[in-house]
Design an enzyme around this catalytic site. Structure first.
Site, short mmCIF file in Angstrom:
data_model
loop_
_atom_site.label_atom_id
_atom_site.label_comp_id
_atom_site.label_asym_id
_atom_site.label_seq_id
_atom_site.Cartn_x
_atom_site.Cartn_y
_atom_site.Cartn_z
N CYS A 2 21.63 49.64 41.77
CA CYS A 2 20.28 49.35 42.25
C CYS A 2 19.39 49.09 41.03
O CYS A 2 19.55 49.72 39.99
CB CYS A 2 19.63 50.47 43.06
SG CYS A 2 20.58 50.94 44.50
N GLU A 493 38.38 40.73 40.89
CA GLU A 493 36.97 41.05 41.15
C GLU A 493 36.11 39.82 41.42
O GLU A 493 35.14 39.92 42.15
CB GLU A 493 36.37 41.94 40.06
CG GLU A 493 36.11 41.28 38.74
CD GLU A 493 35.47 42.22 37.73
OE1 GLU A 493 34.69 43.11 38.10
OE2 GLU A 493 35.75 42.05 36.53
N HIS A 509 61.51 47.50 37.83
CA HIS A 509 61.54 48.79 38.52
C HIS A 509 60.76 48.73 39.84
O HIS A 509 60.40 49.76 40.39
CB HIS A 509 60.97 49.89 37.62
CG HIS A 509 61.78 50.07 36.38
ND1 HIS A 509 63.03 50.64 36.37
CD2 HIS A 509 61.54 49.69 35.09
CE1 HIS A 509 63.51 50.65 35.14
NE2 HIS A 509 62.63 50.06 34.34
O1 M6R Z 1 29.35 49.66 31.69
P1 M6R Z 1 30.78 50.12 31.63
O2 M6R Z 1 31.56 49.41 30.58
O3 M6R Z 1 30.90 51.60 31.52
O4 M6R Z 1 31.40 49.69 33.03
C1 M6R Z 1 32.71 50.03 33.38
C2 M6R Z 1 33.17 49.26 34.57
O5 M6R Z 1 32.35 49.48 35.67
C3 M6R Z 1 33.21 47.76 34.28
O6 M6R Z 1 34.00 47.46 33.17
C4 M6R Z 1 33.77 47.00 35.51
O7 M6R Z 1 35.12 47.30 35.69
C5 M6R Z 1 33.55 45.50 35.36
N1 M6R Z 1 33.12 44.95 36.61
C6 M6R Z 1 34.76 44.77 34.95
O8 M6R Z 1 34.55 43.39 34.85
#
Ligand code: M6R
Length: 613
Positions: A2, A493, A509
């Protein structure tokens, strides 16, 4: 998750809030709303969908007022519809609130309020919060500032909130715990936002509200800040370094594409000033006083989520390979709840683009309680992780706005490589000539990435062939196993195609059962590392009819004969090869997603900054 924006001053609030919400849309985009205060009435406008849907809806509505609050939502409690969209009103309609976070004890609070006669319209925890503020304000007959403070002592959970009150057109109340909040300090005006991007074009002076602090923000007065336990605080004004250009698309069709193409520059920025041009000595100013601690540590425990966790795996390989320091890489969300063994002599290193990821922060808090040394690798300056850790290094990738992480990942690997090489040099676990060889390779990475980016058209053509696939398998070994994981994550994603990353040798495996002539397999088969072994894995795939896309080293002949499509990358030191092999995978995901009509910057159900569990 948000995004929240608020304004009080002499300007019209609505355009400032809308523009700010657009900049924060990466934090959530399933509904949006504003509340504007004019004279004695609060006008609330909200819509399901993106900020642009709110704009269209508000086009012929009253958007006057010099004070207002706005919100772009990533749903936690209640479906993403207009009723659950923020802002939310108190029962008497005199107060309105925007909230980022989760109130964990909202259910019991709601029941108690219902018994007192409160009626709720939405399914949100936020509406409970504003009813509770109303209830306490009426019961205690106190100011809004005091009522919010009292309420925040009763709630459990995370929040960044702004509350406005009917009839009060010169001030609002803001508070935070566990969710970020920045206050922009202008001349006779204030701005509040989840990050500095909505504020940057109006003022460079900001105050980062600390956890557990509450502020009364009056346009004609100095900031009035105290803790929720009623201790007065003196605001510290920081000067922002962020530039406006860095948060705009700069001619690209999406932030993701811009950020992929920015990687050579982001890496140069991350390396800048850290390698002495003459002696090639590495200096990471942020961890200078902790180098010996790292070298003497029993273990480095890396905690992270998503893409940052993948960078952590590459970090593990680098630290163990070069500096012979034992490393464990943990999903922050698992680590924090599994009663892990943490000793005083452990170094716990959090990797996070945003510096706000709730699970990574909680993992650090746990490590802090156990007396470990806390380090951070973050991109967002001044975010919560750098403020919690003892020391750390920033990535200097510049703002990453596309939800799919790209340049943050490559620059995280750069910082991890700098740390590992530095420690190896200091410990003497690599020879001087090896040290210089790796540094030379490191400095060549930006131009090698430029070369790979020129293959964008070739990668687009390959994407065309695979855009309708329903499953993908990504394979890699050694340093390029985490790249396989990251390639698969990127594809799923943004294109919503199911994809799995696997260590190439593990395929036999289990996943080998999936292979038929419809199954695309992306394999990273660069010359160094376990090349011959990967070639054998490729043959196993080929024998079962799989369609192969291979990432190979320039000049490769063997894999070219086996794979259906090959994308060449320049040769490099094996430990740095993920910086190169990852680039074609980012572009492949990008093109496939685009061809499938997906919004690459704002994939469904996701948000950039995951500030809830
Ligand atoms: O801000 P952060 O690096 O801690 O975020 C971690 C994950 O939420 C972030 O890498 C997420 O997996 C991305 N959408 C990947 O592209």
């Amino acid at each position: 998750m948000c995004g929240i924006v608020a304004y009080v001053g002499e300007q019209k609030a609505y355009p400032i809030i809308i523009k700010g919400l657009q900049r924060l849309e990466y934090r959530g985009y399933d509904s949006a709303g504003v509340a504007l205060l004019e004279n004695k009435s609060i006008e609330i406008l909200k819509q399901a969908g993106k900020v642009s849907d709110l704009e269209s809806y508000a086009a012929n509505k009253n958007t006057n007022g010099h004070i207002g609050i706005g919100h772009t939502r990533w749903a936690t409690h209640g479906v993403p519809n207009e009723i659950n969209a923020h802002p939310h009103n108190s029962g008497d309609g005199k107060l309105a609130i925007i909230h980022n976070g989760i109130i964990e004890n909202y259910d019991s609070l709601k029941k108690a309020l219902q018994e007192k006669g409160h009626q709720f319209e939405s399914d949100t925890d936020t509406e409970v919060l504003i009813h509770l503020i109303e209830d306490i304000k009426n019961h205690e007959n106190c100011s809004l500032f005091e009522a919010v403070r009292l309420v925040l002592n009763e709630v459990i959970g995370a929040y960044a909130i702004v509350v406005i009150e009917k009839g009060t057109t010169d001030e609002f109340i803001a508070a935070r715990k566990g969710s970020p909040l920045v206050i922009g300090v202008g001349e006779g005006e204030y701005f509040v936002a989840s990050d500095a991007s909505p504020i940057i074009e109006y003022t460079r002076n900001v105050v980062y509200l600390e956890d557990g602090e509450i502020a009364r923000i009056n346009k004609s007065e100095e900031l009035d800040i105290k803790t929720i336990s009623n201790v007065k605080k003196t605001p510290y004004i920081h000067e922002l370094e962020l530039s406006l250009d860095s948060i705009e698309k700069g001619g690209f069709s999406s932030f993701m594409l811009k950020e992929i193409f920015e990687q050579p520059k982001s890496i140069i920025d991350t390396l800048r000033g850290r390698i002495n041009p003459t002696t090639k000595e590495i200096t990471l100013g942020g961890i200078l006083n902790y180098e010996q601690k790292i070298i003497n540590a029993d273990r480095i425990i890396i905690v992270a989520c998503g893409t940052s966790w993948h960078a952590g795996l590459i970090g593990e390989y680098l630290f163990e390979d070069l500096s012979r320091i034992s490393v464990e890489v943990e999903y922050a969300s698992e680590f924090r709840y599994r009663n892990p063994i943490i000793n005083k002599n452990d170094v716990v290193l959090a990797i996070s683009q945003s510096g706000e990821t709730a699970d990574s922060l909680a993992a650090l808090e746990l490590a802090k309680e156990k007396g470990a040394t806390l380090l951070g690798i973050c991109n967002v300056v001044g975010s919560s992780i750098p403020r919690l850790t003892h020391a750390g290094s920033y990535t200097h990738a510049g703002p990453e706005i596309g939800v799919a992480s790209t340049k943050a990942f490559t620059t995280q690997i750069i910082v991890l490589a700098l740390m590992a090489i530095k420690m190896a040099h200091k410990k003497g676990t690599i020879t001087i000539s090896k040290y210089h060889e790796i540094i030379t390779e490191l400095e060549l990475i930006p131009e090698k990435i430029e070369k790979i980016l020129k293959k964008n058209d070739q990668i687009e053509k390959i994407a065309e062939k695979f855009k309708n696939a329903t499953n993908f398998l990504y394979l890699g070994r050694g340093y390029n196993f985490p790249v396989a994981l990251e390639g698969a994550l990127k594809l799923k994603e943004i294109s919503y195609i199911h994809a799995e990353g696997y260590p190439a040798a593990e395929m036999k495996h289990g996943p080998i059962a999936l292979i038929d002539d419809n199954m695309p397999i992306v394999v990273i088969a660069t010359k160094k590392g376990n090349y011959d072994k990967v070639v054998s894995n490729i043959q196993e795939v080929k024998a079962r009819g799989g369609r192969l896309i291979a990432i190979v080293t320039e000049g490769d002949k063997t894999v070219k004969e086996l794979a259906d499509y090959c994308i060449e990358v320049p040769d490099s030191f094996d430990g740095l090869s993920p910086l190169l092999t990852n680039i074609p995978l980012q572009l492949l995901s990008y093109h496939i997603a685009l061809m499938r009509g997906c919004n690459v910057d704002m994939p469904r159900n996701l948000a950039k900054s995951v500030t809830v569990e």
